[in-house]
Design a protein around this motif. Structure first.
Motif, PDB file in Angstrom:
ATOM      1  N   GLY A 103       0.772  -1.233   0.000  1.00  0.00           N
ATOM      2  CA  GLY A 103       0.000   0.000   0.000  1.00  0.00           C
ATOM      3  C   GLY A 103       0.803   1.283   0.000  1.00  0.00           C
ATOM      4  O   GLY A 103       0.226   2.363  -0.061  1.00  0.00           O
ATOM      5  N   GLY A 104       2.120   1.187   0.069  1.00  0.00           N
ATOM      6  CA  GLY A 104       2.926   2.395   0.045  1.00  0.00           C
ATOM      7  C   GLY A 104       2.902   3.055  -1.317  1.00  0.00           C
ATOM      8  O   GLY A 104       2.359   2.525  -2.279  1.00  0.00           O
ATOM      9  N   GLY A 105       3.505   4.238  -1.392  1.00  0.00           N
ATOM     10  CA  GLY A 105       3.550   4.941  -2.663  1.00  0.00           C
ATOM     11  C   GLY A 105       3.941   6.382  -2.486  1.00  0.00           C
ATOM     12  O   GLY A 105       4.392   6.800  -1.408  1.00  0.00           O
ATOM     13  N   LEU A 106       3.770   7.134  -3.560  1.00  0.00           N
ATOM     14  CA  LEU A 106       4.079   8.563  -3.579  1.00  0.00           C
ATOM     15  C   LEU A 106       2.784   9.357  -3.543  1.00  0.00           C
ATOM     16  O   LEU A 106       1.863   9.082  -4.326  1.00  0.00           O
ATOM     17  CB  LEU A 106       4.858   8.899  -4.848  1.00  0.00           C
ATOM     18  N   ASP A 151       6.346  12.550   7.190  1.00  0.00           N
ATOM     19  CA  ASP A 151       5.852  11.171   7.297  1.00  0.00           C
ATOM     20  C   ASP A 151       6.583  10.241   6.328  1.00  0.00           C
ATOM     21  O   ASP A 151       6.377   9.025   6.364  1.00  0.00           O
ATOM     22  CB  ASP A 151       4.352  11.109   7.010  1.00  0.00           C
ATOM     23  N   THR A 152       7.392  10.804   5.455  1.00  0.00           N
ATOM     24  CA  THR A 152       8.141   9.982   4.501  1.00  0.00           C
ATOM     25  C   THR A 152       9.057   9.013   5.225  1.00  0.00           C
ATOM     26  O   THR A 152       9.856   9.412   6.077  1.00  0.00           O
ATOM     27  CB  THR A 152       8.969  10.888   3.570  1.00  0.00           C
ATOM     28  N   GLN A 205       8.012  -6.779   5.401  1.00  0.00           N
ATOM     29  CA  GLN A 205       9.219  -6.424   4.677  1.00  0.00           C
ATOM     30  C   GLN A 205       9.418  -4.914   4.501  1.00  0.00           C
ATOM     31  O   GLN A 205      10.482  -4.498   4.065  1.00  0.00           O
ATOM     32  CB  GLN A 205       9.203  -7.071   3.274  1.00  0.00           C
ATOM     33  N   GLY A 206       8.441  -4.133   4.848  1.00  0.00           N
ATOM     34  CA  GLY A 206       8.546  -2.687   4.703  1.00  0.00           C
ATOM     35  C   GLY A 206       7.967  -2.201   3.399  1.00  0.00           C
ATOM     36  O   GLY A 206       8.109  -2.864   2.351  1.00  0.00           O
ATOM     37  N   THR A 207       7.315  -1.075   3.448  1.00  0.00           N
ATOM     38  CA  THR A 207       6.752  -0.464   2.249  1.00  0.00           C
ATOM     39  C   THR A 207       7.045   1.037   2.296  1.00  0.00           C
ATOM     40  O   THR A 207       6.854   1.680   3.320  1.00  0.00           O
ATOM     41  CB  THR A 207       5.239  -0.759   2.128  1.00  0.00           C
ATOM     42  N   GLN A 208       7.525   1.567   1.179  1.00  0.00           N
ATOM     43  CA  GLN A 208       7.960   2.959   1.131  1.00  0.00           C
ATOM     44  C   GLN A 208       6.774   3.899   0.999  1.00  0.00           C
ATOM     45  O   GLN A 208       5.909   3.712   0.126  1.00  0.00           O
ATOM     46  CB  GLN A 208       8.909   3.179  -0.047  1.00  0.00           C
ATOM     47  N   VAL A 209       6.770   4.916   1.847  1.00  0.00           N
ATOM     48  CA  VAL A 209       5.798   6.000   1.746  1.00  0.00           C
ATOM     49  C   VAL A 209       6.585   7.294   1.528  1.00  0.00           C
ATOM     50  O   VAL A 209       7.457   7.634   2.325  1.00  0.00           O
ATOM     51  CB  VAL A 209       4.936   6.112   3.017  1.00  0.00           C
ATOM     52  N   THR A 210       6.278   7.986   0.453  1.00  0.00           N
ATOM     53  CA  THR A 210       6.949   9.239   0.133  1.00  0.00           C
ATOM     54  C   THR A 210       5.903  10.335  -0.020  1.00  0.00           C
ATOM     55  O   THR A 210       4.977  10.189  -0.825  1.00  0.00           O
ATOM     56  CB  THR A 210       7.773   9.114  -1.153  1.00  0.00           C
ATOM     57  N   VAL A 211       6.065  11.392   0.766  1.00  0.00           N
ATOM     58  CA  VAL A 211       5.122  12.509   0.729  1.00  0.00           C
ATOM     59  C   VAL A 211       5.865  13.729   0.191  1.00  0.00           C
ATOM     60  O   VAL A 211       6.831  14.201   0.791  1.00  0.00           O
ATOM     61  CB  VAL A 211       4.545  12.802   2.116  1.00  0.00           C
ATOM     62  N   SER A 212       5.418  14.221  -0.947  1.00  0.00           N
ATOM     63  CA  SER A 212       6.061  15.381  -1.574  1.00  0.00           C
ATOM     64  C   SER A 212       5.417  16.676  -1.093  1.00  0.00           C
ATOM     65  O   SER A 212       4.219  16.723  -0.820  1.00  0.00           O
ATOM     66  CB  SER A 212       5.960  15.275  -3.087  1.00  0.00           C
ATOM     67  N   SER A 213       6.218  17.702  -1.008  1.00  0.00           N
ATOM     68  CA  SER A 213       5.707  18.988  -0.524  1.00  0.00           C
ATOM     69  C   SER A 213       5.162  19.832  -1.654  1.00  0.00           C
ATOM     70  O   SER A 213       5.318  19.539  -2.818  1.00  0.00           O
ATOM     71  CB  SER A 213       6.809  19.752   0.196  1.00  0.00           C
ATOM     72  N   SER A 225      -3.715  11.063   1.154  1.00  0.00           N
ATOM     73  CA  SER A 225      -3.969   9.898   1.996  1.00  0.00           C
ATOM     74  C   SER A 225      -3.406   8.637   1.357  1.00  0.00           C
ATOM     75  O   SER A 225      -3.319   8.536   0.123  1.00  0.00           O
ATOM     76  CB  SER A 225      -5.480   9.705   2.212  1.00  0.00           C
ATOM     77  N   LEU A 226      -3.052   7.698   2.208  1.00  0.00           N
ATOM     78  CA  LEU A 226      -2.654   6.355   1.786  1.00  0.00           C
ATOM     79  C   LEU A 226      -3.148   5.369   2.835  1.00  0.00           C
ATOM     80  O   LEU A 226      -3.274   5.726   4.012  1.00  0.00           O
ATOM     81  CB  LEU A 226      -1.131   6.226   1.675  1.00  0.00           C
ATOM     82  N   THR A 227      -3.390   4.145   2.395  1.00  0.00           N
ATOM     83  CA  THR A 227      -3.734   3.073   3.325  1.00  0.00           C
ATOM     84  C   THR A 227      -2.750   1.935   3.161  1.00  0.00           C
ATOM     85  O   THR A 227      -2.594   1.397   2.058  1.00  0.00           O
ATOM     86  CB  THR A 227      -5.156   2.564   3.090  1.00  0.00           C
ATOM     87  N   LEU A 228      -2.088   1.579   4.249  1.00  0.00           N
ATOM     88  CA  LEU A 228      -1.180   0.440   4.265  1.00  0.00           C
ATOM     89  C   LEU A 228      -1.925  -0.772   4.812  1.00  0.00           C
ATOM     90  O   LEU A 228      -2.781  -0.646   5.683  1.00  0.00           O
ATOM     91  CB  LEU A 228       0.028   0.738   5.141  1.00  0.00           C
ATOM     92  N   SER A 229      -1.576  -1.941   4.294  1.00  0.00           N
ATOM     93  CA  SER A 229      -2.205  -3.164   4.746  1.00  0.00           C
ATOM     94  C   SER A 229      -1.146  -4.213   5.043  1.00  0.00           C
ATOM     95  O   SER A 229      -0.087  -4.239   4.403  1.00  0.00           O
ATOM     96  CB  SER A 229      -3.173  -3.687   3.679  1.00  0.00           C
ATOM     97  N   CYS A 230      -1.445  -5.084   5.994  1.00  0.00           N
ATOM     98  CA  CYS A 230      -0.504  -6.131   6.397  1.00  0.00           C
ATOM     99  C   CYS A 230      -1.288  -7.404   6.680  1.00  0.00           C
ATOM    100  O   CYS A 230      -2.268  -7.374   7.441  1.00  0.00           O
ATOM    101  CB  CYS A 230       0.237  -5.681   7.644  1.00  0.00           C
ATOM    102  N   THR A 231      -0.876  -8.500   6.060  1.00  0.00           N
ATOM    103  CA  THR A 231      -1.541  -9.778   6.296  1.00  0.00           C
ATOM    104  C   THR A 231      -0.522 -10.818   6.731  1.00  0.00           C
ATOM    105  O   THR A 231       0.665 -10.717   6.394  1.00  0.00           O
ATOM    106  CB  THR A 231      -2.263 -10.270   5.031  1.00  0.00           C
TER     107      THR A 231
END
Length: 125
Positions: free
Chosen positions: A7-10, A89-90, A117-125, A16-22
């Motif tokens: 669910g990560g992304g730019l 929050d990046t 394993q980690g998911t990248q979240v990048t928030v641009s200004s 908004s973003l939603t991360l999920s973990c199973t």
């Protein structure tokens, strides 16, 4: 137990973003579950955690009112809904699970047994 995070992304600031973990092969029943994040050169930082049954839910001060940790018992998933995202929050976000249940040391990464394993979240200004 293998945890799979997605669910990560730019996204732009304010978005908004939603991360999920199973979990791959068992349920989170009676576990404590949480989300942490990490930026290069820094230690892994607590973001949010909860008991699977919801009796205890806690957030880091910087995300209170913006992030929501929730569970879906039907899909055995833990989610992190992130609103009003800020550039600070990046990070790489990790889900974690503790088989021994809740602990008062919920902020300590060492207390958790399993990690995604980690998911990248990048928030641009």
């Amino acid at each position: 137990v293998q945890l799979q995070a997605s669910g990560g992304g730019l996204v732009q600031a304010g978005g908004s973003l939603t991360l999920s973990c199973t979990a791959s092969d068992r349920t989170f029943s009676n576990y404590a579950v949480g989300w942490f994040r990490q930026t290069p050169g820094k230690e892994r930082e607590f973001v949010a955690a909860r008991r699977w049954n919801g009796a205890r839910i806690v957030y880091e001060d910087s995300v209170k009112g913006r992030f929501t940790i929730s569970v879906d018992r039907a899909t055995n998933a833990v989610s992190l809904q992130m609103n009003s995202l800020k550039p600070e929050d990046t990070a790489v976000y990790f889900c974690a699970a503790r088989s021994r249940g809740w602990t008062v040391a919920f902020r300590r990464p060492q207390e958790y047994d399993y990690w995604g394993q980690g998911t990248q979240v990048t928030v641009s200004s």
